[in-house]
Motif scaffolding. Sequence first.
Motif, PDB file in Angstrom:
ATOM      1  N   GLN A  63      -5.034   7.060  -8.418  1.00 55.24           N
ATOM      2  CA  GLN A  63      -4.783   7.562  -7.073  1.00 55.24           C
ATOM      3  C   GLN A  63      -5.841   8.589  -6.676  1.00 55.24           C
ATOM      4  N   ASN A 107       2.640   7.253  -7.083  1.00 56.33           N
ATOM      5  CA  ASN A 107       3.371   7.120  -5.829  1.00 56.33           C
ATOM      6  C   ASN A 107       4.044   5.741  -5.769  1.00 56.33           C
ATOM      7  N   ARG A 126       5.563   4.256  -3.367  1.00 54.50           N
ATOM      8  CA  ARG A 126       5.291   3.532  -2.123  1.00 54.50           C
ATOM      9  C   ARG A 126       3.944   2.820  -2.209  1.00 54.50           C
ATOM     10  N   GLN A 127       2.928   3.487  -2.744  1.00 52.17           N
ATOM     11  CA  GLN A 127       1.619   2.859  -2.886  1.00 52.17           C
ATOM     12  C   GLN A 127       1.708   1.658  -3.828  1.00 52.17           C
TER      13      GLN A 127
END
Length: 318
Positions: free
Chosen positions: A187, A268, A270-271
């Motif tokens: 990320q 994350n 959502r990612q």
Amino acid sequence: MALRPGITVRYEVREEQAGRRCDALLAEQHAVSRSALADLFARGLVRAQTRTGRRDRVLAKSAKAVAGEIIVVEVPEDADGREVRVEIVEDMRILYEDEHMLAVDKPTGVAAHPSPGWLGPTVAGGLAALGYDISTSGAQERQGIVHRLDVGTTGVMAVAKTEQAYTVLKDQFRDRVPTKIYHALVQGMMDPLEGTIDAPIGRHPGHAWRFAVIDGGRASVTHYETIEMFAGASLLRVRLETGRTHQIRVHTSALRHPCVGDLTYGANPRQAAELGLTRQWLHAHRLELPHPVTGEHLEIVSEYPHDLAHALTLLRER
């Protein structure tokens, strides 16, 4: 926490985990393959209850997790993962082979060898199912296995076929002779874009199944360089100087750049969902080492599996 035979595990579903498939959630939290969990679901050994314990229902593997509920898994005594279970491992390919050794392309959801609490497929069992004779040196469950990859990590793994090769390869990996190159999608953007992470790793003080950078841990050194940047993520080329459990995952997480999809180490969710990932984006791309008998320089490469390649395609399309 490992799903060891004869124990009962309780796991409370957090708000951010609501709506996920229960088998995927348990596989991620306990490092167990979904195929192995399927047997427990089929036998009615996975159920959900409220915090008060007043409501109790048997779960199907496709059931959606509900925030605040407790998922209870009863692992039977006959779930013993210490013996090599012979079974075909889908998608496991042979990348290199001769009379002394071979190298496999390990898929995700497959352990290197059996261990207490692991109920799923293994490289050792998959090779046995294909009729390969591997070295009988080492502990019964680790015969021929000279190094390991995490269950959720794909890529090149070497295996000894003869006693001579086993001895030499074990010494090579102990003495850090092989060059192990991984590709990791993390990320954000690493700063600096290339460098060395030198930080000791040990058991996480609060989570038995995790590791962390801690004082007094074992010396751990990771070298990295950025090879491609995207919106919200960077693709790294990583060379391990040491080989600690979860080393790349722990080191990148400690810098607040966890591997994309690695929810265990703070990625994350959502990612991960947007990129279609159900595990960490981490791949053992290349292994270089002297042949254990001839001394010939070997360079064995594994291409990205579909899920990792698809995630990169989505990032590039943005």
